[in-house]
Design a protein around this motif. Structure first.
Motif, mmCIF file in Angstrom:
data_model
loop_
_atom_site.group_PDB
_atom_site.id
_atom_site.type_symbol
_atom_site.label_atom_id
_atom_site.label_comp_id
_atom_site.label_asym_id
_atom_site.label_seq_id
_atom_site.Cartn_x
_atom_site.Cartn_y
_atom_site.Cartn_z
ATOM 1 N N THR A 11 -3.518 14.226 3.839
ATOM 2 C CA THR A 11 -4.057 12.979 4.394
ATOM 3 C C THR A 11 -3.149 11.804 4.070
ATOM 4 O OG1 THR A 11 -6.304 13.843 4.199
ATOM 5 C CG2 THR A 11 -6.076 11.455 4.419
ATOM 6 N N MET A 12 -2.641 11.753 2.838
ATOM 7 C CA MET A 12 -1.727 10.671 2.454
ATOM 8 C C MET A 12 -0.442 10.727 3.272
ATOM 9 S SD MET A 12 -2.145 10.361 -1.658
ATOM 10 C CE MET A 12 -0.864 9.128 -1.776
ATOM 11 N N GLY A 13 0.041 11.934 3.518
ATOM 12 C CA GLY A 13 1.254 12.081 4.324
ATOM 13 C C GLY A 13 1.071 11.571 5.740
ATOM 14 N N VAL A 14 -0.080 11.877 6.345
ATOM 15 C CA VAL A 14 -0.379 11.392 7.692
ATOM 16 C C VAL A 14 -0.471 9.870 7.682
ATOM 17 C CG1 VAL A 14 -2.160 11.355 9.498
ATOM 18 C CG2 VAL A 14 -1.498 13.526 8.432
ATOM 19 N N LEU A 22 0.824 -1.212 0.000
ATOM 20 C CA LEU A 22 0.000 0.000 0.000
ATOM 21 C C LEU A 22 0.858 1.262 0.000
ATOM 22 C CD1 LEU A 22 -2.824 -1.038 2.518
ATOM 23 C CD2 LEU A 22 -3.009 -0.784 0.029
ATOM 24 N N MET A 23 1.985 1.237 0.722
ATOM 25 C CA MET A 23 2.882 2.397 0.743
ATOM 26 C C MET A 23 3.498 2.637 -0.635
ATOM 27 S SD MET A 23 4.772 2.289 4.448
ATOM 28 C CE MET A 23 5.560 3.885 4.253
ATOM 29 N N GLU A 74 -9.482 4.012 11.406
ATOM 30 C CA GLU A 74 -10.055 5.146 10.675
ATOM 31 C C GLU A 74 -8.955 5.962 10.003
ATOM 32 O OE1 GLU A 74 -13.308 6.172 10.157
ATOM 33 O OE2 GLU A 74 -13.827 4.204 10.992
ATOM 34 N N LEU A 75 -9.292 6.515 8.858
ATOM 35 C CA LEU A 75 -8.372 7.401 8.153
ATOM 36 C C LEU A 75 -8.600 8.811 8.692
ATOM 37 C CD1 LEU A 75 -6.289 7.592 5.862
ATOM 38 C CD2 LEU A 75 -8.167 7.999 4.296
ATOM 39 N N ASP A 76 -7.676 9.291 9.505
ATOM 40 C CA ASP A 76 -7.816 10.614 10.142
ATOM 41 C C ASP A 76 -7.192 11.682 9.298
ATOM 42 O OD1 ASP A 76 -7.137 9.057 13.282
ATOM 43 O OD2 ASP A 76 -9.067 9.397 12.339
#
Length: 94
Positions: A67-70, A31-32, A92-94
């Motif tokens: 968001t992707m960076g987090v 995924l990364m 959850e995607l925060d």
């Protein structure tokens, strides 16, 4: 000479959990890699938007990049065992 039965610090559940963690780590690594490729594409698109939009970035792309960076930071922390919290899709995607 100690045998496997003498390992009091490692029970069967811990041994099995390490293999589950490895599976999670492999999935997160894939995924990364995908996220890194997507981030590169988004970077080019954002640059082109800025070229044609009087240096104004697209706010949705900028937010998505944040968001992707987090997410990538959380993923890296799990990969390096700095955290036991798995990133999205397990949380959850925060």
């Amino acid at each position: 000479m100690p045998n496997d039965d003498d390992r009091s610090d490692l029970n069967v559940d811990d041994y099995e959990n390490i293999w589950v963690r490895l599976l999670h780590m492999v999935i997160i690594a894939v995924l990364m890699s995908m996220a890194s490729s997507l981030l590169g594409i988004m970077t080019v698109v954002q640059f082109l938007i800025m070229v044609f939009n009087n240096r104004q970035p697209n706010e949705q792309l900028a937010e998505m990049g944040t968001t992707m960076g987090v997410w990538m930071a959380k993923a890296a922390r799990y990969q390096m065992a700095a955290s036991e919290v798995k990133p999205w899709p397990w949380t959850e995607l925060d």
